[in-house]
Design a protein around this motif. Structure first.
Motif, PDB file in Angstrom:
ATOM      1  N   ARG A 177      15.005  74.375 -28.193  1.00 54.33           N
ATOM      2  CA  ARG A 177      14.381  75.237 -29.000  1.00 54.33           C
ATOM      3  C   ARG A 177      13.841  74.897 -29.500  1.00 54.33           C
ATOM      4  O   ARG A 177      13.555  73.742 -30.742  1.00 54.33           O
ATOM      5  N   VAL A 178      13.091  75.345 -30.173  1.00 52.40           N
ATOM      6  CA  VAL A 178      11.644  75.086 -31.223  1.00 52.40           C
ATOM      7  C   VAL A 178      12.012  76.260 -31.878  1.00 52.40           C
ATOM      8  O   VAL A 178      12.236  77.405 -32.260  1.00 52.40           O
ATOM      9  N   TRP A 179      11.904  75.405 -33.753  1.00 48.18           N
ATOM     10  CA  TRP A 179      12.550  75.793 -34.821  1.00 48.18           C
ATOM     11  C   TRP A 179      11.828  75.927 -36.141  1.00 48.18           C
ATOM     12  O   TRP A 179      11.400  74.788 -36.315  1.00 48.18           O
ATOM     13  N   THR A 180      12.350  76.328 -37.014  1.00 50.47           N
ATOM     14  CA  THR A 180      11.572  75.704 -38.414  1.00 50.47           C
ATOM     15  C   THR A 180      12.582  76.756 -39.409  1.00 50.47           C
ATOM     16  O   THR A 180      13.078  77.831 -39.156  1.00 50.47           O
ATOM     17  N   VAL A 181      12.623  75.961 -40.555  1.00 46.72           N
ATOM     18  CA  VAL A 181      13.203  76.743 -41.626  1.00 46.72           C
ATOM     19  C   VAL A 181      12.433  77.228 -42.972  1.00 46.72           C
ATOM     20  O   VAL A 181      11.225  76.421 -43.266  1.00 46.72           O
ATOM     21  N   TRP A 182      12.723  78.264 -43.523  1.00 49.66           N
ATOM     22  CA  TRP A 182      11.719  79.465 -44.699  1.00 49.66           C
ATOM     23  C   TRP A 182      12.089  79.077 -45.295  1.00 49.66           C
ATOM     24  O   TRP A 182      13.528  80.629 -45.159  1.00 49.66           O
TER      25      TRP A 182
END
Length: 322
Positions: A177-182
């Motif tokens: 799982r590749v993610w970012t928080v924006w």
């Protein structure tokens, strides 16, 4: 006071997440780099790792050359998938245009734009509000952009900051799982919900120096009307009267110049603050639909009588933020 049934470790976990989210910078445009893209194995990825460990131990114990081959082939595929998945988000640019205002009770729709400057497409990218499972998925073409929509319902009227968003992908194998928080800086303005069946518009007030008493019909239209004359502006025609009787009449501009329609918070009825604001919002929409000039009086705020879309937006914004 914290719930005694909540495990202490979970409370510390929630505090840590809140502290980390507060450190995320506010920005309506975010370029994803190696510093703000995170990666961890999924449940399927951990299962694959356990399976590879069992295959490796069995191959060592029984000296299975084909077992070694299968183990390292699968491990190489997983490692390649990790690199490809991380590269799917890295280099992507996220942008959020200003959200449109809405009335209380409606859904605020966010148009999230994903821009890809790379010469190859990016697949299976999802966007959702943080801590929700309502994902919007898109493939971003090479050198182009894609738009996905996510929505949320503001709790009440006023100016609300857009909640944090999560952007993630599990492409290509689903093992990572590749993610970012924006955290966008944009805010959405929520107007009071108009009263469903408001009373007629209040009586017009005589303008200073007119010397005439104001009056209004029970339907909320001013008394000053006359027969239609060729060349009268379309906005002066009383379309409701034409729809009922077939008679084409126009508002008397001289009479209207002597009247001032004020939508007053103090005269909106004994409904409580939110009820009065809802009634005033309905009156603003009704006066605007009839093409009338109107003013708005709120505690500490007074908007001079005028008409048109700019006046409607000015009054609704005042109602939302007062």
């Amino acid at each position: 006071m914290e719930n005694s049934a909540t495990p202490p470790w979970w409370a510390w976990h929630a505090r840590l997440r809140a502290w980390w989210l507060a450190r995320v910078p506010l920005a309506d445009t975010l370029a994803l780099t190696q510093g703000n893209v995170y990666i961890l194995p999924t449940r399927a990825g951990w299962m694959l790792a356990a399976t590879l460990a069992v295959l490796l131990v069995a191959s060592i114990n029984y000296q299975l050359n084909l077992g070694y081959l299968l183990t390292f082939l699968l491990a190489g595929c997983a490692a390649a998938g990790m690199v490809v998945g991380h590269g799917t988000l890295r280099g992507l640019t996220l942008h959020l245009p200003p959200p449109q205002p809405l009335f209380a009770g409606g859904l605020a729709v966010l148009d999230v734009k994903l821009a890809n400057a790379r010469r190859t497409p990016r697949h299976a990218i999802g966007v959702a509000l943080r801590d929700t499972r309502h994902w919007a998925w898109a493939d971003v073409p090479a050198g182009g952009e894609a738009t996905v929509q996510v929505s949320f319902q503001p709790a009440r009227r006023g100016l609300h900051r857009v909640p944090a968003l999560t952007v993630e992908t599990r492409f290509p194998l689903g093992t990572f799982r590749v993610w970012t928080v924006w955290h966008p800086a944009a805010q959405v303005l929520v107007y009071p919900a108009p009263e469903p069946l408001p009373p007629a518009l209040p009586l017009g007030e005589p303008r200073a120096g007119s010397g005439l008493a104001g009056g209004a019909r029970a339907t909320g239209e001013f008394d000053g009307v006359r027969g239609y004359q060729r060349g009268d502006p379309m906005k002066l025609i009383v379309w409701k009267k034409f729809a009922k009787s077939g008679e084409l009449v126009a508002r008397d501009t001289l009479h209207m110049q002597r009247q001032a329609l004020w939508l007053d918070f103090a005269r909106a009825g004994a409904l409580g603050t939110e009820g009065r604001l809802s009634r005033l919002a309905a009156w603003v929409l009704a006066a605007d639909a009839q093409g009338l000039d109107y003013g708005l009086r709120l505690p500490g705020i007074q908007i001079a009588p005028a008409g048109g879309a700019a006046q409607r937006l000015r009054c609704l914004q005042a109602l939302a933020t007062c």
